[in-house]
Write an enzyme that holds these catalytic residues in place. Structure first.
Site, mmCIF file in Angstrom:
data_model
loop_
_atom_site.group_PDB
_atom_site.id
_atom_site.type_symbol
_atom_site.label_atom_id
_atom_site.label_comp_id
_atom_site.label_asym_id
_atom_site.label_seq_id
_atom_site.Cartn_x
_atom_site.Cartn_y
_atom_site.Cartn_z
ATOM 1 N N CYS A 125 5.185 -6.182 7.775
ATOM 2 C CA CYS A 125 6.334 -5.774 8.601
ATOM 3 C C CYS A 125 6.528 -6.819 9.691
ATOM 4 O O CYS A 125 5.551 -7.315 10.268
ATOM 5 C CB CYS A 125 6.091 -4.405 9.234
ATOM 6 S SG CYS A 125 7.524 -3.807 10.171
ATOM 7 N N CYS A 133 -0.915 7.105 9.158
ATOM 8 C CA CYS A 133 0.230 6.383 9.728
ATOM 9 C C CYS A 133 -0.219 5.168 10.520
ATOM 10 O O CYS A 133 -1.086 5.271 11.386
ATOM 11 C CB CYS A 133 0.983 7.295 10.699
ATOM 12 S SG CYS A 133 2.304 8.175 9.911
ATOM 13 N N CYS A 185 0.344 -0.904 15.792
ATOM 14 C CA CYS A 185 0.433 -0.671 14.347
ATOM 15 C C CYS A 185 -0.262 -1.788 13.574
ATOM 16 O O CYS A 185 0.017 -2.969 13.793
ATOM 17 C CB CYS A 185 1.913 -0.602 13.956
ATOM 18 S SG CYS A 185 2.188 -0.502 12.178
ATOM 19 N N CYS A 240 5.180 -3.997 16.208
ATOM 20 C CA CYS A 240 4.806 -2.935 17.151
ATOM 21 C C CYS A 240 3.331 -3.107 17.509
ATOM 22 O O CYS A 240 2.491 -3.369 16.633
ATOM 23 C CB CYS A 240 5.078 -1.558 16.545
ATOM 24 S SG CYS A 240 6.828 -1.360 16.140
ATOM 25 N N GLY A 256 6.189 -1.453 6.499
ATOM 26 C CA GLY A 256 7.527 -2.032 6.605
ATOM 27 C C GLY A 256 8.542 -1.179 7.322
ATOM 28 O O GLY A 256 8.345 0.008 7.563
ATOM 29 N N HIS A 285 8.487 6.749 20.805
ATOM 30 C CA HIS A 285 7.251 6.383 21.516
ATOM 31 C C HIS A 285 7.365 6.210 23.027
ATOM 32 O O HIS A 285 6.350 6.068 23.707
ATOM 33 C CB HIS A 285 6.596 5.117 20.925
ATOM 34 C CG HIS A 285 6.515 5.124 19.445
ATOM 35 N ND1 HIS A 285 5.965 6.164 18.744
ATOM 36 C CD2 HIS A 285 6.938 4.229 18.506
ATOM 37 C CE1 HIS A 285 6.040 5.899 17.438
ATOM 38 N NE2 HIS A 285 6.634 4.741 17.282
ATOM 39 N N SER A 325 12.042 6.709 7.792
ATOM 40 C CA SER A 325 11.543 6.580 9.166
ATOM 41 C C SER A 325 11.842 5.169 9.653
ATOM 42 O O SER A 325 11.467 4.189 9.000
ATOM 43 C CB SER A 325 10.037 6.836 9.187
ATOM 44 O OG SER A 325 9.498 6.547 10.460
ATOM 45 N N GLU A 381 0.841 -1.207 0.000
ATOM 46 C CA GLU A 381 0.000 0.000 0.000
ATOM 47 C C GLU A 381 0.870 1.249 0.000
ATOM 48 O O GLU A 381 1.894 1.301 0.673
ATOM 49 C CB GLU A 381 -0.936 0.010 1.215
ATOM 50 C CG GLU A 381 -2.103 -0.940 1.030
ATOM 51 C CD GLU A 381 -3.152 -0.830 2.134
ATOM 52 O OE1 GLU A 381 -4.238 -1.373 1.958
ATOM 53 O OE2 GLU A 381 -2.884 -0.201 3.172
ATOM 54 N N CYS A 441 3.961 8.465 0.501
ATOM 55 C CA CYS A 441 4.327 7.671 1.671
ATOM 56 C C CYS A 441 4.597 6.257 1.168
ATOM 57 O O CYS A 441 3.675 5.528 0.781
ATOM 58 C CB CYS A 441 3.134 7.733 2.623
ATOM 59 S SG CYS A 441 3.412 6.961 4.173
HETATM 60 N N1 SAH Z 1 8.532 1.175 10.188
HETATM 61 C C1 SAH Z 1 8.851 2.540 10.225
HETATM 62 C C2 SAH Z 1 8.062 3.390 9.257
HETATM 63 C C3 SAH Z 1 6.597 3.113 9.062
HETATM 64 S S1 SAH Z 1 5.496 3.588 10.327
HETATM 65 C C4 SAH Z 1 8.727 3.092 11.630
HETATM 66 O O1 SAH Z 1 8.193 2.393 12.491
HETATM 67 O O2 SAH Z 1 9.208 4.195 11.853
HETATM 68 C C5 SAH Z 1 5.476 5.384 10.304
HETATM 69 C C6 SAH Z 1 5.169 5.994 11.684
HETATM 70 O O3 SAH Z 1 3.824 5.711 12.104
HETATM 71 C C7 SAH Z 1 6.057 5.436 12.803
HETATM 72 O O4 SAH Z 1 6.500 6.470 13.646
HETATM 73 C C8 SAH Z 1 5.093 4.528 13.542
HETATM 74 O O5 SAH Z 1 5.495 4.277 14.856
HETATM 75 C C9 SAH Z 1 3.815 5.300 13.466
HETATM 76 N N2 SAH Z 1 2.603 4.507 13.699
HETATM 77 C C10 SAH Z 1 2.421 3.172 13.551
HETATM 78 N N3 SAH Z 1 1.148 2.832 13.862
HETATM 79 C C11 SAH Z 1 0.501 3.977 14.179
HETATM 80 C C12 SAH Z 1 -0.852 4.295 14.533
HETATM 81 N N4 SAH Z 1 -1.794 3.350 14.575
HETATM 82 N N5 SAH Z 1 -1.151 5.574 14.802
HETATM 83 C C13 SAH Z 1 -0.215 6.563 14.714
HETATM 84 N N6 SAH Z 1 1.065 6.329 14.350
HETATM 85 C C14 SAH Z 1 1.424 5.053 14.097
HETATM 86 FE FE1 SF4 Z 2 6.706 -2.027 11.402
HETATM 87 FE FE2 SF4 Z 2 6.917 0.627 11.782
HETATM 88 FE FE3 SF4 Z 2 4.553 -0.658 12.153
HETATM 89 FE FE4 SF4 Z 2 6.552 -1.017 13.868
HETATM 90 S S1 SF4 Z 2 5.463 0.914 13.481
HETATM 91 S S2 SF4 Z 2 5.261 -2.632 13.007
HETATM 92 S S3 SF4 Z 2 8.313 -0.977 12.517
HETATM 93 S S4 SF4 Z 2 5.659 -0.446 10.223
#
Ligand code: SAH
Ligand code: SF4
Length: 361
Positions: free
Chosen positions: A120, A343, A127, A124, A169, A226, A201, A98, A113
């Site tokens: 991934c 995000c 996410c 986390c 990812g 975080h 990122s 996506e 983006c």
């Molecule tokens: N994997 C990388 C980049 C993709 S995520 C990373 O983790 O940095 C891009 C950003 O969105 C990251 O800062 C991630 O922590 C944040 N993110 C992930 N899930 C989210 C959510 N549900 N709400 C807000 N931010 C989120």
């Molecule tokens: Fe992967 Fe980034 Fe989501 Fe963490 S926040 S699961 S590293 S995409």
């Protein structure tokens, strides 16, 4: 890569073809053909070799036999009320990818983006992509072609001028392909973006950050923090068990010195988890003396999420506490939440929704 006996060989995507292989494919042609092909592929609106009208018809047909024009196939798109557009792609082997195009803040242009992996593997806990698990790394062409897909199809007032690796990812878990893709994105003979308008990122992999510092390109680095203590961070970002904050801060400081770039720390605010003003003060202490910026991300909920967003007054109080301590802090404007394009909301759900004809729930 070749298919089963008797099948046609798999054509490599044109953005993944080396300069030598392209020269070989164009042997017998005048030398300027290479520039014509590259200009069409990276800068123009053509979506197939057939549409590159500067090339003779026979050559267009030869190139189409040898190479695929686009590495990814668009499956479907959705557009949000705020103009954000999300497209679901499929790789040749059926992996979901996506990508989101959103308006760039304070400019008429757009930001793409990008995804660096299908799914991934970092897990986390807040996410949606993390809940999918990892299907596979994307190749550099599969990354660059996400950008080109939108460049080729955007009107002049929505043309993409920035790329952020904030889709699906973890880019530094696929650092080789990401480096090749970033070099193509900033190469004036390829995509030609300003390096400062490309942001990687990362969840915070110190070795990848060291590698990035050695790229010698002024690209931007964003680190997803975080939490300012290892215990809480491990609950949100399980890989933090292996990569502790002291080694992460060390890698980040080195990047700031070596690349002479300010780092952005991303901090997703989760209600009653990491959003108290005393946690803001801890964060300010952790980052004291760094050339950095804190970007607070309101949590974007998705079906099945275990967390809730911090209410607005709490977001402002957290930001103000950081500023009181002298940090530069801003709150990210959320785009595309209504199409699950914000995000952390990317999860390729559309593939599941698009049932095969005749299939049942
Ligand atoms: N994997 C990388 C980049 C993709 S995520 C990373 O983790 O940095 C891009 C950003 O969105 C990251 O800062 C991630 O922590 C944040 N993110 C992930 N899930 C989210 C959510 N549900 N709400 C807000 N931010 C989120
Ligand atoms: Fe992967 Fe980034 Fe989501 Fe963490 S926040 S699961 S590293 S995409």
């Amino acid at each position: 890569m070749s298919g089963p006996p008797g099948s046609l060989p798999v054509r490599p995507p044109i953005t993944g073809v080396s300069a030598g292989a392209l020269r070989a494919a164009l042997s017998g042609e005048p030398r300027y053909r290479i520039d014509q092909v590259n200009r069409a592929v990276y800068r123009e609106a053509a979506t197939s070799f057939e549409q590159i009208l500067t090339l003779p018809a026979g050559l267009r047909a030869r190139l189409a036999e040898l190479f695929k024009y686009e590495a990814l196939q668009a499956v479907r798109s959705e557009t949000s009320a705020d103009g954000t557009r999300k497209t679901l792609f499929q790789t040749v082997d059926g992996a979901p990818v996506e990508t989101v195009q959103m308006p760039t803040e304070r400019s008429g242009a757009t930001t793409i983006c990008l995804s660096s992996q299908a799914g991934c593997g970092m897990g986390c806990t807040f996410c949606a992509t993390g809940a999918m698990g990892l299907t596979r790394n994307l190749s550099s062409s599969e990354i660059v072609d996400q950008f080109l897909h939108f460049r080729r199809r955007s009107s002049a007032d929505r043309t993409p001028d920035r790329a952020v690796f904030m889709g699906m990812g973890e880019p530094l878990a696929n650092v080789r392909a990401v480096e090749v893709a970033v070099r193509a994105l900033v190469d004036p003979a390829a995509v030609g973006l300003s390096p400062r308008r490309v942001t990687v990122s990362t969840v915070g992999l110190p070795r990848g950050i060291h590698a990035m510092a050695g790229w010698n390109l002024p690209v931007s680095l964003a680190i997803s923090l975080h939490a300012a203590d290892d215990d809480l961070r491990t609950k949100l970002v399980p890989v933090a068990r292996r990569f502790r904050l002291d080694s992460l801060m060390e890698a980040s400081r080195r990047f700031q010195q070596q690349a002479r770039r300010r780092v952005t720390y991303e901090y997703t605010l989760l209600d009653e988890v990491n959003d108290s003003t005393s946690q803001a003060a801890d964060l300010a202490r952790l980052l004291r003396g760094q050339r950095c910026h804190v970007n607070l991300i309101p949590f974007n909920a998705y079906p099945g999420a275990r967390f809730h967003p911090t209410p607005r007054p709490g977001v402002r109080a957290f930001r103000d506490k950081l500023r009181e301590h002298g940090l530069r802090a801003t709150v990210r404007r959320t785009r595309g939440r209504d199409i699950s394009g914000a995000c952390g909301q990317l999860h390729a759900g559309a593939l599941r929704a698009d049932k095969q004809p005749g299939s049942r729930d």
